[in-house]
Enzyme design. Structure first.
Site, PDB file in Angstrom:
ATOM      1  N   HIS A 178     -17.434  -1.220  19.634  1.00  0.00           N
ATOM      2  CA  HIS A 178     -16.686  -0.423  18.667  1.00  0.00           C
ATOM      3  C   HIS A 178     -17.394  -0.401  17.311  1.00  0.00           C
ATOM      4  O   HIS A 178     -17.311   0.589  16.579  1.00  0.00           O
ATOM      5  CB  HIS A 178     -15.268  -0.985  18.476  1.00  0.00           C
ATOM      6  CG  HIS A 178     -14.381  -0.817  19.665  1.00  0.00           C
ATOM      7  ND1 HIS A 178     -14.378  -1.712  20.705  1.00  0.00           N
ATOM      8  CD2 HIS A 178     -13.469   0.133  19.972  1.00  0.00           C
ATOM      9  CE1 HIS A 178     -13.497  -1.319  21.605  1.00  0.00           C
ATOM     10  NE2 HIS A 178     -12.942  -0.197  21.193  1.00  0.00           N
ATOM     11  N   ASP A 234     -16.935   6.344  27.349  1.00  0.00           N
ATOM     12  CA  ASP A 234     -16.052   5.625  26.450  1.00  0.00           C
ATOM     13  C   ASP A 234     -15.963   6.448  25.160  1.00  0.00           C
ATOM     14  O   ASP A 234     -16.658   7.469  24.996  1.00  0.00           O
ATOM     15  CB  ASP A 234     -16.583   4.210  26.200  1.00  0.00           C
ATOM     16  CG  ASP A 234     -15.488   3.213  25.819  1.00  0.00           C
ATOM     17  OD1 ASP A 234     -14.395   3.659  25.430  1.00  0.00           O
ATOM     18  OD2 ASP A 234     -15.736   1.999  25.898  1.00  0.00           O
TER      19      ASP A 234
END
Length: 364
Positions: A190, A260
């Site tokens: 992230h 993702d």
């Protein structure tokens, strides 16, 4: 040829705005992912999902709803599901019945968790959850942590298969993530670009093994934003070698591949150069992804106050017209295969089902 709709977007609030409806009507948008900010109550969520389906019946309504710390809806009757590590710990506990008894109880509990998870989401109109996590619990990754079932890929595979059996009973497809494995790197994709320096042989023998063992059971797969430099210089989700040669060719997977979230740091740098959301999506689609996600861009605090989503949709439209990527009929078939094929029970009817009530007693 059916127009493929590979883009999954998000919405900002508890109901659809005019701009949400406009985006969801775009022919390249195939669905959306919900977050905790889109949740207030079961009645509100159910109405939201109804409104989404009124825009287009084929839109895939998704959520990250695994259990433990990754469970978007936790109140108003939703069962608090355990982190998947709890099922791995149950597998190892033979105290109540002799050798192997823990494994039997754990697989039964995993099926119960999958059935409860899928049934409750579907009762509110949600089509699909990005679960189960197939990453191995090396103890190295804080972002994976107790989301993983176990360190042993054999235990992971059998618990995941049991959970997927429960999802299937509820009428929901599944998603194994994060291929080929995120559990051995400490960096969080992230916020960083994790690098795993192990050899392909080592990864296939360990982290990626569940994907081959489960190739008849997995509906979809989400690759990791992790670079494995001994295999490819690009993260797995942007690598044709990982997705086409290894996942599809060597491991025999035939379902849908999701990227993702393309807003994550691990997706914003390719070949050492920063890329736009559009460039990242084109790279992922050309590498073998069928569907691409861009999350949290509808919010006022996001880049452009939501304009990033419109730029992304428009950018992919332009890229398609220019031939930078081509939609595949097989990709659209894979997307539609993830939509539930059976009607969902309304919540009140679900509460009266003996199999659901029995499954609740088995959830750890």
């Amino acid at each position: 040829m059916t127009q493929h709709a590979p883009l999954l977007i998000d919405i900002a609030g508890l109901s659809l705005s005019g701009i949400d409806r406009q985006r969801l009507q775009h022919p390249l948008v195939g669905g959306l992912i919900l977050f905790a900010r889109n949740w207030q109550s079961r009645a509100q969520l159910t109405q939201l999902c109804r409104d989404i389906k009124k825009v287009r019946r084929d839109l895939l309504i998704c959520v990250d709803h695994e259990g433990g710390r990754v469970q978007r809806f936790k109140t108003d009757g939703f069962t608090h599901l355990p982190p998947m590590r709890a099922l791995g710990e149950l597998w190892m506990n033979d105290k109540k019945g002799g050798q192997g008894s823990g494994a039997m109880r754990a697989t039964n509990a995993a099926s119960a968790c999958g059935f409860v998870l899928g049934s409750e989401l579907r009762a509110c109109g949600v089509d699909f959850s990005f679960t189960p996590v197939l990453d191995l619990d090396f103890g190295a990754s804080s972002v994976i942590g107790d989301r993983a079932f176990h360190r042993d890929p054999r235990v992971v595979s059998l618990l995941a298969k049991s959970l997927m059996h429960g999802l299937l009973q509820s009428g929901m497809a599944n998603c194994g993530k994060h291929f080929p494995g995120h559990g051995s790197v400490a960096a969080d994709s992230h916020t960083a670009v994790p690098v795993d320096k192990r050899s392909l042989k080592a990864i296939l023998a360990d982290d990626a093994a569940p994907y081959g063992w489960l190739n008849t059971t997995l509906s979809s797969v989400m690759p990791a934003h992790v670079i494995y430099p001994k295999v490819d210089a690009r993260p797995a989700g942007f690598s044709s070698k990982w997705l086409n040669d290894i996942l599809r060719g060597q491991l025999g997977f035939g379902g849908a591949i999701f990227s993702d979230d393309l807003s994550m740091a691990g997706a914003r740098l390719l070949d050492g150069e920063p890329v736009s959301y559009t460039q990242a999506a084109v790279a992922a689609l050309n590498a073998g992804c069928d569907l691409v996600l861009l999350c949290n861009q509808s919010l006022a605090s996001s880049e452009g106050g939501g304009g990033a989503l419109d730029a992304w949709i428009n950018g992919l439209t332009e890229a398609q017209l220019k031939g930078a990527w081509q939609p595949l009929e097989a990709s659209e078939e894979r997307r539609r295969a993830l939509l539930p094929q059976t009607p969902a029970l309304p919540w009140d009817d679900l509460m009266l089902r003996p199999d659901y009530m029995h499954a609740l007693t088995l959830v750890p």
